[in-house]
Motif scaffolding. Structure first.
Motif, PDB file in Angstrom:
ATOM      1  N   HIS A   1     -12.919  -2.247  -6.117  1.00  0.00           N
ATOM      2  CA  HIS A   1     -11.964  -3.297  -6.453  1.00  0.00           C
ATOM      3  C   HIS A   1     -12.655  -4.545  -6.989  1.00  0.00           C
TER       4      HIS A   1
ATOM      5  N   SER B   1      -9.027  -1.470   4.540  1.00  0.00           N
ATOM      6  CA  SER B   1      -7.754  -0.757   4.317  1.00  0.00           C
ATOM      7  C   SER B   1      -7.572   0.416   5.280  1.00  0.00           C
TER       8      SER B   1
ATOM      9  N   THR C   1      -5.085 -13.674  -0.568  1.00  0.00           N
ATOM     10  CA  THR C   1      -3.937 -13.149  -1.310  1.00  0.00           C
ATOM     11  C   THR C   1      -3.279 -12.039  -0.505  1.00  0.00           C
ATOM     12  N   ARG C   2      -1.979 -12.025  -0.522  1.00  0.00           N
ATOM     13  CA  ARG C   2      -1.239 -10.986   0.201  1.00  0.00           C
ATOM     14  C   ARG C   2      -1.439  -9.619  -0.449  1.00  0.00           C
ATOM     15  N   ASP C   3      -1.995  -9.593  -1.658  1.00  0.00           N
ATOM     16  CA  ASP C   3      -2.218  -8.337  -2.375  1.00  0.00           C
ATOM     17  C   ASP C   3      -3.597  -7.737  -2.113  1.00  0.00           C
ATOM     18  N   ASP C   4      -4.342  -8.305  -1.179  1.00  0.00           N
ATOM     19  CA  ASP C   4      -5.718  -7.867  -0.919  1.00  0.00           C
ATOM     20  C   ASP C   4      -5.737  -6.500  -0.252  1.00  0.00           C
ATOM     21  N   THR C   5      -6.527  -5.579  -0.789  1.00  0.00           N
ATOM     22  CA  THR C   5      -6.747  -4.278  -0.154  1.00  0.00           C
ATOM     23  C   THR C   5      -8.214  -4.069   0.204  1.00  0.00           C
TER      24      THR C   5
ATOM     25  N   THR D   1      -9.132  -6.855   4.669  1.00  0.00           N
ATOM     26  CA  THR D   1      -7.853  -6.578   5.319  1.00  0.00           C
ATOM     27  C   THR D   1      -7.953  -6.746   6.836  1.00  0.00           C
TER      28      THR D   1
ATOM     29  N   GLN E   1       0.122 -16.969  -2.690  1.00  0.00           N
ATOM     30  CA  GLN E   1       1.571 -16.877  -2.855  1.00  0.00           C
ATOM     31  C   GLN E   1       2.305 -18.077  -2.270  1.00  0.00           C
TER      32      GLN E   1
ATOM     33  N   VAL F   1       1.027 -12.420  -8.332  1.00  0.00           N
ATOM     34  CA  VAL F   1       0.286 -11.210  -7.969  1.00  0.00           C
ATOM     35  C   VAL F   1      -1.169 -11.360  -8.398  1.00  0.00           C
TER      36      VAL F   1
ATOM     37  N   ASP G   1      -5.131  -9.612  -7.142  1.00  0.00           N
ATOM     38  CA  ASP G   1      -5.850  -8.780  -6.186  1.00  0.00           C
ATOM     39  C   ASP G   1      -7.165  -9.426  -5.787  1.00  0.00           C
ATOM     40  N   HIS G   2      -7.898  -8.750  -4.932  1.00  0.00           N
ATOM     41  CA  HIS G   2      -9.136  -9.303  -4.373  1.00  0.00           C
ATOM     42  C   HIS G   2     -10.147  -9.629  -5.471  1.00  0.00           C
TER      43      HIS G   2
END
Length: 270
Positions: free
Chosen positions: A18, A158, A215-219, A222, A241, A248, A250-251
């Motif tokens: 990622h 994750s 970010t709430r979209d982090d994978t 976690t 957010q 949106v 990501d990490h």
């Protein structure tokens, strides 16, 4: 044993898959002008610390923005390791990488004449920033830390870490990571010796300003937010957010995101 190798490989893929590919080209011109002298408006150099498998090019969008605003901006590649034939940044043991960063900060202070620096750091770099501030003999060199998705409390990758624990192979999996694949991945897992030492309260050091963004979209780091935020008085913890509802990101792309870069600049100017 086979399951341990599979889980170790999954951990490396989660951490590395990622993030941006390492670029062997030199840093952008906005970085590492060793003749730069801090101004009265911006008296502290800014040192940028990339995340695992990334490079100084993680900051190619942010560095010119900071330089144009009048900051002296510096960055380094760190953490190359024999397991990757010294080709991949950030894979080496985190404590060894912290030693590299520490020496770089000293070089910046010496060349610029600054007493303190500000750190802007992403992911693994943010963990290193937190660790350096905790060193009693070094903490007074750092004024502000602006941290993007730091694995403050380690990452569950994750769910890979929980699977290894439930399967009873966490120890073997971590040994495979440390010895054969990615020592930094093992160091940054929740519950690792490095993270356990990092999390001895208080995490935030008196005299250092902390701004933490997730970010709430982090994978990768976690659970998002929970793994990063420092629940202590005086620490600024925020989700992207919260700044831009519905945004949106990501990490990997946090350092290049326009909303995030605006937040970084504002945090440094406070």
């Amino acid at each position: 044993m086979r399951s341990s190798w599979i889980l170790a490989f999954a951990a490396v893929v989660t951490m590395a898959g990622h993030t941006a590919a390492v670029n062997a080209q030199p840093p952008a011109p906005a970085m590492n002008d060793w003749d730069c002298r801090p101004s009265a408006a911006h008296p502290r150099p800014v040192v940028l610390l990339h995340g695992i498998t990334d490079s100084t090019h993680e900051w190619d969008a942010l560095a010119p923005r900071l330089a144009e605003a009048g900051y002296c901006v510096f960055a380094l590649d760190y953490g190359k390791d024999e397991r990757t034939l010294f080709q991949v940044n950030g894979f080496g043991p985190v404590r060894r990488s912290a030693t590299e960063v520490d020496a770089f900060i000293e070089a910046v202070r010496t060349r610029t004449g600054a007493t303190q620096v500000d750190l802007v750091a992403h992911s693994e770099g943010a963990a290193i920033a937190l660790s350096l501030a905790e060193q009693v003999e070094r903490g007074d060199r750092i004024h502000t830390e602006v941290l993007l998705a730091p694995p403050t409390f380690g990452t569950t990758l994750s769910g890979v870490v929980e699977v290894a624990e439930r399967s009873g192979v966490r120890g073997v999996t971590d040994a495979v990571l440390s010895n054969a694949m990615c020592p930094a991945c093992a160091d940054l897992e929740a519950g690792s010796p490095f993270i356990t030492e990092l999390d001895r309260a208080p995490i935030a050091v008196a005299g250092v300003r902390y701004h933490v963004l997730a970010t709430r979209d982090d994978t990768v780091v976690t659970p998002p937010g929970t793994a990063s935020f420092i629940p202590e008085v005086g620490v600024d913890n925020v989700f992207v957010q919260d700044l831009a509802p519905g945004h949106v990101v990501d990490h990997a792309t946090l350092p290049r995101d326009p909303v995030v870069m605006g937040w970084i600049t504002a945090a440094l100017d406070r």
